[in-house]
Design a protein around this motif. Structure first.
Motif, PDB file in Angstrom:
ATOM      1  N   LEU A  20      17.865  11.202   5.595  1.00 38.10           N
ATOM      2  CA  LEU A  20      18.358  10.329   6.654  1.00 38.10           C
ATOM      3  C   LEU A  20      17.243   9.912   7.603  1.00 38.10           C
ATOM      4  O   LEU A  20      17.145   8.731   7.968  1.00 38.10           O
ATOM      5  N   LEU A  21      16.410  10.844   8.004  1.00 35.28           N
ATOM      6  CA  LEU A  21      15.331  10.512   8.937  1.00 35.28           C
ATOM      7  C   LEU A  21      14.398   9.442   8.372  1.00 35.28           C
ATOM      8  O   LEU A  21      13.943   8.543   9.093  1.00 35.28           O
ATOM      9  N   THR A  22      14.118   9.514   7.087  1.00 33.75           N
ATOM     10  CA  THR A  22      13.142   8.602   6.490  1.00 33.75           C
ATOM     11  C   THR A  22      13.680   7.192   6.283  1.00 33.75           C
ATOM     12  O   THR A  22      12.950   6.312   5.826  1.00 33.75           O
ATOM     13  N   LYS A  23      14.949   6.969   6.610  1.00 33.47           N
ATOM     14  CA  LYS A  23      15.468   5.598   6.566  1.00 33.47           C
ATOM     15  C   LYS A  23      14.925   4.761   7.728  1.00 33.47           C
ATOM     16  O   LYS A  23      15.046   3.536   7.716  1.00 33.47           O
ATOM     17  N   THR A  24      14.375   5.429   8.732  1.00 32.13           N
ATOM     18  CA  THR A  24      13.753   4.728   9.858  1.00 32.13           C
ATOM     19  C   THR A  24      12.278   4.521   9.545  1.00 32.13           C
ATOM     20  O   THR A  24      11.535   5.492   9.352  1.00 32.13           O
ATOM     21  N   PRO A  25      11.819   3.274   9.478  1.00 33.15           N
ATOM     22  CA  PRO A  25      10.454   2.993   9.027  1.00 33.15           C
ATOM     23  C   PRO A  25       9.352   3.703   9.809  1.00 33.15           C
ATOM     24  O   PRO A  25       8.313   4.053   9.228  1.00 33.15           O
ATOM     25  N   CYS A  26       9.546   3.939  11.095  1.00 34.31           N
ATOM     26  CA  CYS A  26       8.462   4.514  11.896  1.00 34.31           C
ATOM     27  C   CYS A  26       8.406   6.036  11.818  1.00 34.31           C
ATOM     28  O   CYS A  26       7.515   6.658  12.414  1.00 34.31           O
ATOM     29  N   ILE A  27       9.348   6.660  11.090  1.00 30.73           N
ATOM     30  CA  ILE A  27       9.361   8.114  10.975  1.00 30.73           C
ATOM     31  C   ILE A  27       8.773   8.543   9.634  1.00 30.73           C
ATOM     32  O   ILE A  27       9.155   8.036   8.579  1.00 30.73           O
TER      33      ILE A  27
END
Length: 316
Positions: A20-27
């Motif tokens: 889930l976290l890696t769905k955000t490009p900046c994370i």
């Protein structure tokens, strides 16, 4: 600017949080554990290569390995814990190991989310519960602004509870419960725990609100242990009687089975003792406790929690 988040303890819950976290490009997420390569290999085939940092092996009993692994991290998610071991193993991992992770995260200036468990109690005679409680105290001593999450029973594909009993029902003529199977559980979906971590990681106001707090994470419904066994049989399509055994029999059984290598049939005396207590969100919480349900109602656009009846049919 990219944000480095370290998931320390790459297992069932950690991999789902990472997805889930890696769905955000900046994370960008770094998996760290004693042997993180297997989890990394499983995830890299389905995630963007740029979202996963190379895995870094760490030993919670070696603070120097933690300091180097956590360098430049904005957040550390600590999932350090074991289900089986000697009393010393539990102390080394769940108490002293949790303290080491908290101290290392504090030293690098990283926000800390520490996973504990409902039932954590530093005065408990049960090594698992006692060291979870001692670990919570050590976390706040070493990182006062940490957030502690206490889940009840966690379910989802690849879980160790419903899958295990579903497999047991293939081999046993009945499913056992102890003491009438009346102890209470409040199963929480692993994706809801991942949503909680994601919310804290991405919303600064929520992160500030939960600093120094304990979040008790239970699902939308409370079940008896016997009802959970009934759900296993309902969704795997098998017909088996559910037989109640005395706690004394379970203690005797555990004394024998815990001497053998861990396997599908393993049960320990401590696990049987834990079944004498309910595992649900405290209806009279301490001042520094927040419930997952209330936090989602306040801050999430999708506040509803998933029930076992929504999810079990998809994997049993």
């Amino acid at each position: 600017m990219s944000q480095k988040i370290v998931v320390c303890g790459a297992g069932f819950i950690g991999t789902q949080i990472t997805r889930l976290l890696t769905k955000t490009p900046c994370i960008r997420v770094q998996l760290s554990s004693r042997t993180p390569q297997k989890s990394y290999d499983q995830l890299k085939s389905t995630l963007s290569p740029s979202s996963l940092l190379p895995p870094v092996s760490v030993d919670v009993k070696s603070p120097s390995s933690l300091s180097s692994a956590f360098k430049n991290a904005s957040m550390v998610i600590s999932l350090v814990g074991i289900m089986h071991g000697t009393p010393k193993d539990f102390e080394d991992i769940q108490w002293k190991g949790a303290a080491a992770v908290a101290g290392a995260a504090h030293d690098v200036g990283a926000q800390l989310i520490h996973f504990s468990a409902i039932g954590a109690d530093s005065s408990s005679p049960i090594p698992y519960a006692r060291t979870k409680g001692l670990g919570e105290k050590a976390v706040f001593e070493n990182h006062p602004n940490a957030t502690i999450i206490r889940p009840s029973l966690v379910f989802g594909p690849n879980d160790d509870f419903f899958n295990r009993f579903s497999r047991l029902s293939k081999f046993l003529p009945f499913l056992p419960v102890f003491g009438g199977g009346s102890s209470l559980f409040q199963p929480v979906f692993v994706d809801d725990l991942a949503r909680l971590v994601d919310l804290i990681a991405k919303d600064a106001s929520v992160a500030k609100e939960v600093q120094g707090k304990i979040i008790e994470a239970g699902g939308p419904e409370v079940f008896t242990y016997k009802q959970l066994m009934e759900a296993v049989l309902k969704y795997n399509g098998r017909t088996r009687p559910i037989v109640s055994l005395p706690f004394a029999f379970g203690i005797l059984q555990g004394a024998v089975l815990e001497q053998l290598p861990v396997n599908l049939f393993t049960v320990t005396r401590a696990q049987v003792e834990q079944l004498k207590s309910d595992n649900i969100v405290n209806p009279n919480p301490e001042a520094n406790c927040i419930s997952l349900e209330n936090l989602f109602r306040k801050h999430s656009s999708t506040p509803d929690l998933r029930s076992i009846h929504d999810v079990l049919p998809s994997y049993l």
